[in-house]
Design an enzyme around this catalytic site. Structure first.
Site, PDB file in Angstrom:
ATOM      1  CE1 TYR A 115     -36.732   5.262  43.593  1.00  0.00           C
ATOM      2  CE2 TYR A 115     -38.738   4.832  44.821  1.00  0.00           C
ATOM      3  CZ  TYR A 115     -37.523   4.392  44.314  1.00  0.00           C
ATOM      4  OH  TYR A 115     -37.112   3.108  44.523  1.00  0.00           O
TER       5      TYR A 115
ATOM      6  CD  GLU B 220     -35.108   5.192  39.640  1.00  0.00           C
ATOM      7  OE1 GLU B 220     -35.118   5.054  38.414  1.00  0.00           O
ATOM      8  OE2 GLU B 220     -35.554   4.351  40.434  1.00  0.00           O
TER       9      GLU B 220
ATOM     10  CG  ASP C  84     -11.587   3.398  47.689  1.00  0.00           C
ATOM     11  OD1 ASP C  84     -11.978   4.340  48.396  1.00  0.00           O
ATOM     12  OD2 ASP C  84     -12.003   2.229  47.825  1.00  0.00           O
TER      13      ASP C  84
ATOM     14  CB  THR D  69     -16.793   6.300  52.679  1.00  0.00           C
ATOM     15  OG1 THR D  69     -15.575   6.572  53.376  1.00  0.00           O
ATOM     16  CG2 THR D  69     -16.776   4.877  52.155  1.00  0.00           C
TER      17      THR D  69
ATOM     18  CE  LYS E 219     -14.524   3.915  54.841  1.00  0.00           C
ATOM     19  NZ  LYS E 219     -14.791   2.600  55.353  1.00  0.00           N
TER      20      LYS E 219
ATOM     21  NE  ARG F 206     -22.820   3.888  58.412  1.00  0.00           N
ATOM     22  CZ  ARG F 206     -21.574   3.403  58.520  1.00  0.00           C
ATOM     23  NH1 ARG F 206     -21.070   2.636  57.580  1.00  0.00           N
ATOM     24  NH2 ARG F 206     -20.849   3.657  59.578  1.00  0.00           N
TER      25      ARG F 206
HETATM   26  N1  PLP Z   1     -13.204   1.589  50.037  1.00  0.00           N
HETATM   27  C1  PLP Z   1     -12.390   1.554  51.100  1.00  0.00           C
HETATM   28  C2  PLP Z   1     -10.933   1.893  50.915  1.00  0.00           C
HETATM   29  C3  PLP Z   1     -12.891   1.226  52.357  1.00  0.00           C
HETATM   30  O1  PLP Z   1     -12.069   1.169  53.410  1.00  0.00           O
HETATM   31  C4  PLP Z   1     -14.271   0.913  52.479  1.00  0.00           C
HETATM   32  C5  PLP Z   1     -14.880   0.544  53.773  1.00  0.00           C
HETATM   33  O2  PLP Z   1     -14.371   0.014  54.656  1.00  0.00           O
HETATM   34  C6  PLP Z   1     -15.068   0.947  51.338  1.00  0.00           C
HETATM   35  C7  PLP Z   1     -14.505   1.292  50.135  1.00  0.00           C
HETATM   36  C8  PLP Z   1     -16.518   0.557  51.381  1.00  0.00           C
HETATM   37  O3  PLP Z   1     -17.293   1.484  52.005  1.00  0.00           O
HETATM   38  P1  PLP Z   1     -18.814   1.139  52.426  1.00  0.00           P
HETATM   39  O4  PLP Z   1     -18.716   0.302  53.646  1.00  0.00           O
HETATM   40  O5  PLP Z   1     -19.427   2.476  52.675  1.00  0.00           O
HETATM   41  O6  PLP Z   1     -19.441   0.431  51.279  1.00  0.00           O
END
Ligand code: PLP
Length: 489
Positions: free
Chosen positions: A77, A79, A254, A283, A286, A292
């Site tokens: 842990y 945190e 994002d 993320t 990808k 992950r």
């Molecule tokens: N943001 C975008 C643009 C995504 O394409 C995705 C996943 O498909 C996410 C966020 C969410 O990612 P996670 O599945 O790791 O929560």
């Protein structure tokens, strides 16, 4: 021996023998406790090796990344944040988190990196709440002469909570390629914010910056979100920042999908979100090809609030995954990763060209990132029928809405395809041209079937022999580009 950065895109070939021994030993241990899990794990590798994976959000992490996750860091842990934990004994987690954050800052040229989010959704939640904390909570506390929310009276706290829950978000619409965390009502983001969407030009399918600016001027959002899951083009983040600045909004990008293209210096200048956005989320699994997980990069004015991701949104970080993030980010800082990222984009171009020369329709008429969005209505199919027929032939894709989709978000009219995974296997432009040929072969030989109560959007028949023919052709491609070459269980 190091992998040749031009011909090999699969990290790990140089230590395959050692990794094989590690996996064999691990599977033996698992087998002694729950053999069905060991069997499923072996089968997952076999299935991944045998399928033509075109899911745009997936990849193959290196054995170094995968092995890093199987450690005793999982038991700890931690945190809090580096050097400020709510638990004792976090000295090694501090090392791991510091290294991951340092690699992230260096790789993306970011002033600050937060590597705790467990996923992309978590990263976006941390970002939203960090922006709310900076722009709504902090000024309100200052107005009230309070240092901490716990110092507020019940009445003042209620006023602040109402303010926090009464803010506006402008994001890309789902059918134009945005993500459900960008304000879609079924997601918490759509419940937290008053939301409005911007779309793409109905004629070209490209992002219409004038329309974004118009929506921003009318709606006056606190946050503008840029970034996408299914938009096959690049975005000019300098222009998005100008729009945000004009209306006093915070620009959040994002980059979950295309972080690998930013890391690999395919997207630079105005196409690199990191210097333009106030906060960038991603993320790590990808196109970035890590474990992950998620990550937040921030400009200095937001870094203190992002650093409070735990306890604001998160609990204990997944320290074993943060360790794997550090390994993946170290890989992404190698020159070989830049060659990989360039090849991902070149391959997407080859895939798009392969479709266009076979008269298939693509949303926006092509691609300049890692995504190709194929409109399957010209084959007389829904996305659902196309996805299932392709799977019958061993081609793994996912159905996706196209702009103003007549078939809605469940059946859809599109198939989203991405090149990061097969590029890691070593596929090149000629291979992707062949992939386009195989997909067109399947879809041209798929016929929608009529259900007794009218047309069915899910049922179809595949002409005899198609699945076998395509399976055999993809097997040749897969054998020529093995997944985890040299890795034997
Ligand atoms: N943001 C975008 C643009 C995504 O394409 C995705 C996943 O498909 C996410 C966020 C969410 O990612 P996670 O599945 O790791 O929560």
């Amino acid at each position: 021996m190091t992998a040749d950065p031009v011909t090999s895109h699969a990290p790990g070939a140089e230590y395959a023998e050692t990794a094989s021994a590690a996996y064999r030993a691990a599977l033996q241990v698992i087998e002694s406790v729950e053999p069905r899990i060991a069997a499923a794990t072996r089968k997952e590798l076999a299935d991944q090796r045998d399928s033509l994976k075109l899911i745009a959000s997936e990849n193959y992490a290196s054995p170094a990344v995968l092995l890093t996750m199987g450690s005793w860091f999982s038991d700890k842990y931690a945190e809090g944040t580096i050097g400020h934990r709510f638990y004792a004994g976090c000295q090694n987690v501090d090392t791991v988190e510091s290294l991951a954050a340092e690699h992230a800052r260096e790789l993306f040229g970011a002033p600050y990196a937060y590597v705790q989010p467990h996923s992309g959704i978590d990263a976006n939640l941390v970002a939203f709440w960090a922006i709310l904390a900076t722009r709504v909570e902090a000024p309100e506390l200052a107005n009230l002469g309070a240092k901490h929310v716990n110092d507020l009276s019940e009445a003042d706290w209620e006023t602040l909570r109402n303010k926090l829950g009464n803010q506006r978000l402008l994001g890309m619409s789902l059918d134009a390629g945005g993500h459900l965390t960008h304000g879609f009502r079924p997601n918490i983001s759509g419940k937290m914010f008053h939301q409005r969407s911007y779309g793409t030009d109905p004629h070209t399918g490209f992002l219409d910056y004038d329309a974004v600016a118009k929506a921003a001027r009318e709606f006056k959002p606190l946050i503008i979100v840029a970034g996408y899951s299914a938009y096959p083009r690049r975005v000019n983040f300098a222009t998005m920042r100008e729009i945000a600045d004009e209306v006093g909004a915070t620009l959040m990008v994002d980059m979950a999908h295309f972080a690998g293209l930013v890391a690999g210096k395919v997207f630079t200048g105005d196409e690199d979100p990191v210097p333009h956005a106030h906060v960038t989320t991603t993320t790590t699994h990808k196109s970035l090809r890590g474990p992950r997980g998620g990550m937040v990069l921030a400009q200095p004015e937001y870094s203190d609030a992002v650093d409070k991701g735990c306890p604001m949104v998160l609990g204990g970080p997944l320290s074993h995954v943060m360790a794997a993030k550090a390994v993946a980010l170290a890989e992404a800082r190698q020159p070989a990763f830049q060659a990989y990222a360039r090849r991902v984009a070149d391959n997407a171009q080859a895939l798009a060209d392969g479709f266009l020369k076979r008269d298939a329709n693509l949303v926006t008429g092509g691609t300049d990132n890692h995504i190709v969005l194929l409109d399957v209505t010209s084959f007389g199919l829904t996305g659902r029928q196309a996805e299932s027929a392709l799977l019958d032939a061993g081609i793994v894709t996912n159905r996706n809405s196209v702009p103003a989709d007549p078939n809605g978000a469940w059946y859809t009219s599109g198939i989203r395809l991405g090149t990061p995974a097969l590029t890691t296997r070593g596929f090149g432009p000629d291979d992707f041209d062949r992939v386009a040929e195989l997909i067109v072969d399947v879809l041209s030989n798929t016929t929608p079937t009529q259900a007794s109560s009218g047309p069915s959007k899910a049922k179809y028949t595949l002409a005899d022999g198609t699945a076998e023919r395509v399976h055999a052709a993809s097997a040749e491609l897969l054998e020529a580009n093995p997944l985890y070459p040299g890795l034997t269980l």
